[in-house]
Design an enzyme around this catalytic site. Structure first.
Site: not given
Lengths: 137, 671, 230
Positions: B61, B71, B75, B79, B103, B124, B135, B142, B145, B149, B201, B204, B211, B284, B286, B288, B299, B315, B359, B362, B419-421
């Protein structure tokens, strides 16, 4: 899993109350109990189904309340299925199953009710079709 | 006979895809030739392709994810450079119909075939080791899966030289993605690639929920699980909860496209906005799914390299579950501007702000973990510190976007892109880099070169900020996303700065590759002899490096929160290992070709459905079904590892641990 | 890993004595087993793992159905001048479909009781009855769709019809695939008997078939009954 050949032990002693069960799997019950549960489940389901069909085709209730009543009957019947056919109970050996079910139901409600709420509001804010001709370009 | 497929599907007139495809095919043939000449096929088949070992599947994976990240990065280079070149009268080098595919491919590949495989690969590899078991719940599933993918990734890559890719962005909004406005095969490639890998997925997710809930070593109650396992659990719950939404929504779009239905069309009662609603109900959670295991990685890294247990374990668990649940209640913030009105927008805006609290808990816990500890600035720790800085800023811009009136100004602008990057690169990618460095010795038996690792980090960190900080500015200056041509010369300096940043990132990627090459070359010097190179705290460090295929000779009995730390301390205190356990034969699952087989037929089916070659699709489906039946008929599921082989492997491990113990004793004696 | 020299290790010894855990997935041995439901005594048995994993899969399948329910709820009035729900409902047929599926759920439960009692004959008999009832359901639904199509009522007519055919069709597709699975199970039980993995698959099949009936309760209530009266 050292069960690569036919399992020689009688089932009644293998899985017991001290271990978790999967839903629909209660081998500690003997066949008689299992059949009894199925019968009770069928009985209740038939009653609830007939009630729903009868209600839908009759006028005995305040008409706008009929869909609500039908949904209540449906939820009741789903409960009957879960308890009598799938043996999802509140025992400690079933906790994981109930929690998983609760989580699944949460997602279902969020998706269905959330979508309905959102799309209802969006639709309400759309320009009415009769006014579309007034919208420039 | 061949549906819509003709020779004109190959991009003869487009030099970039044509040359790229040629190069890729040549490299592929070269690799296949090398493997054949060196007679590696039996080894690859037996040890990797048909393996159901979670460690092997995890490595595959990660390999898939890394290749696809590169790849996707290519791209991205295209861009950024196109936008820097195509200002004013210049048209750049990518015409719009090509740029749009770039894009779209960039987003699709990065999320579905770059980040997801890497995160799932970590889950995994680590989860059974951290749980002290051999396992996952369903090892063959597994393998299926993974190969599904890979099949999806293959389909996306095939679109480069046979046909075209979608031009609709990484989420194909209707009506543009409907057959009226996207009559080509591009959107179909997207749909089938994502659907096939989505099934993988979902399986999985099911595998890991089962498990983690049902397979833990004795004594490991819920509150004794390592933090990474908790986050893997939350992510798996989310996968199970939301991937069906993706499947359903893309299926509805497929029905619209293939059979002329009207779920999302513009006419006859279709509702394009319903697509947006449903796809973000998946989309959304996804992100997370991506970021929660990343938090788990941090952690582990923070506690290990501060030499202290994780601060506020309970906590952390609460925060993880809180984020897991609330992440399913915020999805409308991706379409505040679609017109749901103030009441709905306010609810989701508040929920989106509230989720930041989890968050925040954390972040503070990680900082408090470092406080009072002996911090070692290893490569994983550098990535983690870079994450704290980067992700907090990215998260703050997220809370800015969560305020609907503010979002109305910057929705779909470069501010959003930045922001999202910011959060995905700063959160997920940095975590993956830290994790690769941290767990590489466990997977392969030798550490990665530290100097090149630090070089790679600094290039990546600086390069990230130089690339994306200008995009925040551009967003506030009014630049929208996905522009193929720039009409405003006042944006030029920022666009140029961004390209410079991309150059620095390229140096970072090169440094990572060099690090890998150098580490392989010097692997004897970097060998991890004990299995515990970092003074770790959780159970995976109790195994030798690389871990034996059965993980643990004897399942450990866990007594405290940090399972391995207690065992280690006791050994150090008593100056000896525990007594040799009673070795018994171990049952392990047999290898299976069904994963690879399923993927072959999935690819055939997907490709033939895309090009509407109906007879081939039937062949694919029937072939897959036959495979299931044959697999279901097998009699042998497990084989036994004899006790003396287990004993031999474990005695070698104990000897290495004894040597480590003596070294520690010497060190303590001399200080 | 029994070290008797430290107090903490005495706890380990006690556990090893009272809870002699085995390697792999074997039994926990005779004698008191602690911690039901919290997984502290080691990995669960394979039967539990398989059943639970399939339960989780079912919940994911129900989420997929929920999306189609949501699409139906949102597009229930998007008829684009075409037929509305009340024109589609044939109450007697819905009644028969419901009866068939409910009875099949019952006979499926009975077949699993027979499996528990290790009676191959009754397992097969009840499975066949289940399959026939399921087949009746699918045939009735197919004839409903064909009938609608012959009246020009197709999913290509409007958003509402797409949502209707999507939801009901998805359920019918699931029942059909379950029927194929049933046929496979019949063959496997016949040839291989009640090996553990066959029993595990029967547990999963049971869960699937019951879940399909639960979804049908939702469909006949929301789509047909409520649709007929609004």
């Amino acid at each position: 899993m050292s069960e690569s050949e036919f399992d020689p032990r009688p089932y009644a002693s293998v899985l017991d109350d001290r271990e978790d069960h999967a839903p629909g799997d209660e081998p500690v019950e003997d066949t008689g109990h299992w059949v009894l549960n199925s019968n009770i489940g069928l009985g209740f389901s038939v009653i609830l189904t007939l009630a729903a069909f009868a209600l839908a085709n009759s006028q005995i209730m305040y008409a706008p309340a009929i869909p609500v009543a039908l949904i209540v009957l449906a939820i009741a019947q789903m409960g009957v299925h879960l308890v009598f056919f799938l043996h999802v109970t509140t025992g400690p050996d079933n906790t994981n199953n109930v929690l998983a079910l609760a989580f699944g139901l949460l997602v279902v409600f969020l998706v269905v009710l959330g979508s309905m709420w959102i799309m209802h509001h969006i639709a309400g804010n759309m320009t009415p079709m009769s006014r579309m001709a007034d919208v420039p370009f | 006979m061949f549906g819509k497929l003709t020779w004109s599907a190959i991009p003869w007139e487009q030099p970039i895809p044509l040359i790229t495809s040629l190069v890729v095919v040549l490299i592929l043939l070269g690799v296949l030739a090398l493997v054949t000449v060196k007679r590696w096929w039996p080894y690859l088949w037996r040890e990797w392709i048909t393996s159901v070992d979670h460690k092997r599947i995890g490595v595959m994976y990660c390999l898939l994810g890394v290749v696809m990240l590169i790849r996707g990065f290519a791209d991205a280079i295209m861009m950024r450079s196109q936008q820097a070149l195509a200002i004013g009268t210049s048209q750049g080098y990518l015409p719009p119909e090509h740029y749009d595919q770039v894009f779209s491919a960039h987003g699709t590949i990065m999320i579905f075939f770059g980040a997801m495989p890497l995160v799932i690969g970590f889950m995994n590899f680590l989860t059974p080791l951290q749980l002290g078991v051999r396992d996952v719940a369903f090892p063959t599933l597994n393998s299926v899966s993974f190969w599904l993918t890979a099949s999806g990734a293959l389909l996306v890559n095939i679109s480069l030289f046979v046909g075209e890719f979608a031009r609709t962005g990484w989420l194909p909004y209707p009506p543009l993605s409907e057959s009226t406005y996207s009559p080509g095969v591009g959107v179909d490639y997207y749909l089938w690639a994502v659907q096939i890998s989505g099934i993988g997925t979902l399986m999985t997710g099911i595998n890991f929920v089962t498990t983690i809930l049902k397979m833990r070593c004795p004594g490991m109650s819920y509150m004794r699980m390592p933090m990474f396992t908790w986050t893997a659990f939350a992510a798996s719950l989310l996968i199970v909860a939301v991937f069906p939404i993706l499947t359903a929504t893309l299926a509805m779009l497929s029905l619209d496209r293939f059979f002329g239905w009207h779920f999302f069309t513009n006419d006859l009662g279709g509702n394009p906005m319903m697509f947006v609603n449903l796809i973000w109900a998946w989309g959304h959670p996804e992100v997370y799914i991506l970021v929660l295991p990343a938090f788990g990685i941090f952690s582990e890294v923070f506690s290990t390299f501060s030499g202290k247990p994780l601060f506020g374990y309970r906590s952390m668990v609460m925060a993880t579950l809180f984020i897991c649940v609330v992440s399913m209640m915020v999805w409308l913030h991706h379409f505040f501007t679609m017109g749901a009105g103030p009441a709905v927008n306010a609810f989701f805006g508040i929920a989106s702000s509230v989720i930041a609290v989890g968050t925040g808990v954390k972040i503070y816990n990680w900082i408090f973990t470092m406080y009072g500890g002996r911090v070692r600035f290893s490569v994983p720790m550098l990535w983690s510190l870079g994450f704290i800085f980067t992700f907090v800023i990215g998260g703050m811009t997220g809370v800015m976007l969560a305020v609907p009136p503010a979002d109305f100004l910057v929705h779909n602008s470069m501010f959003l892109v930045a922001h999202f990057h910011n959060v995905i690169v700063g959160g997920v990618v940095f975590a993956l880099m830290a994790g690769i460095d941290f767990w590489f010795p466990k997977a392969f038996g030798f550490r990665l070169h530290e100097g090149w690792g630090k070089t790679a980090f600094w290039f990546a960190f600086v390069g990230f900020w130089v690339t994306f900080a200008p995009l925040y500015v551009l967003g506030l200056l009014g630049m929208t996303r996905r522009l193929q041509h720039i009409n405003f010369p006042q944006w030029t300096p920022w666009l140029y700065m961004s390209v410079v940043g991309v150059g620095i990132l390229i140096l970072g990627v090169i440094s990572q590759v060099v690090q890998l090459v150098v580490s392989i070359r010097d692997r004897e010097k970097l060998r991890d002899v004990t299995g515990d190179p970092w003074d770790g705290r959780s159970l995976e460090w109790a195994t030798p490096s690389p871990a034996p295929f059965f993980n643990f000779a004897v399942m450990p009995n866990v007594e405290g929160e940090e399972a391995y730390w207690g065992i280690k301390l006791r050994a150090i205190e008593t100056q000896r290992l525990g007594p040799e356990p009673q070795y018994e034969p171990i049952e392990m699952p047999v290898n299976s070709v069904v994963g690879f087989y399923t993927a072959v037929f999935a690819t055939v089916t997907g490709f033939s459905l895309i090009w509407q070659i109906w007879w081939l699709a039937a062949v694919g489906l029937v072939g897959a079904f036959i495979g299931f039946v044959v697999f279901a008929w097998r009699d042998v599921h497990e084989y036994h590892v004899p006790a003396d082989e287990v004993a031999r492997v474990d005695r070698a491990r104990r000897a290495a641990r004894l040597a480590l113990l003596e070294r520690i004793a010497e060190r303590e004696a001399s200080t | 890993m029994i070290d008797t020299s430290l107090p903490a290790a005495r706890e380990v010894a006690r556990r090893a004595h009272e809870d002699p855990y085995r390697l792999g997935h074997r039994d926990h041995g005779a004698g008191p087993v602690e911690g039901a439901g919290h997984g502290e005594t080691g990995p669960a048995r394979k039967r539990i793992i398989v059943g639970y994993g399939f339960w989780i899969f079912l919940l994911s399948d129900i989420v997929m159905f929920a999306c189609f329910f949501a699409a139906f709820a949102v597009e229930r009035n998007a008829t684009a001048g075409g037929p509305v729900m009340s024109e589609l409902v044939e109450m007697p047929r819905v009644g028969w479909e419901t009866a068939a599926l409910l009875l099949s759920s019952y006979t499926c439960g009975l077949s699993f009781a027979a499996t528990n009692a290790r009676s191959k004959l009754w397992t097969q008999v009840f499975l066949i009855i289940t399959g026939l009832l399921g087949l009746a359901f699918v045939l009735m639904e197919l004839s409903e769709f064909i009938g609608l199509a012959s009246r020009g009522i197709t999913p290509q007519r409007s958003g509402f019809l797409s949502a209707f055919f999507g939801l009901v069709g998805l359920h019918g597709l699931h029942v059909t695939l379950a029927g194929v699975w049933l046929a496979t199970m019949l063959a496997q039980v016949q040839v291989k008997g009640f090996r553990p993995e066959i029993v595990h698959r029967l547990i999963c099949f049971n869960l699937f078939w019951h879940a399909l009936d639960i979804v049908w309760i939702g469909i006949f209530t929301i789509v047909y009954l409520i649709g007929a009266i609004t």
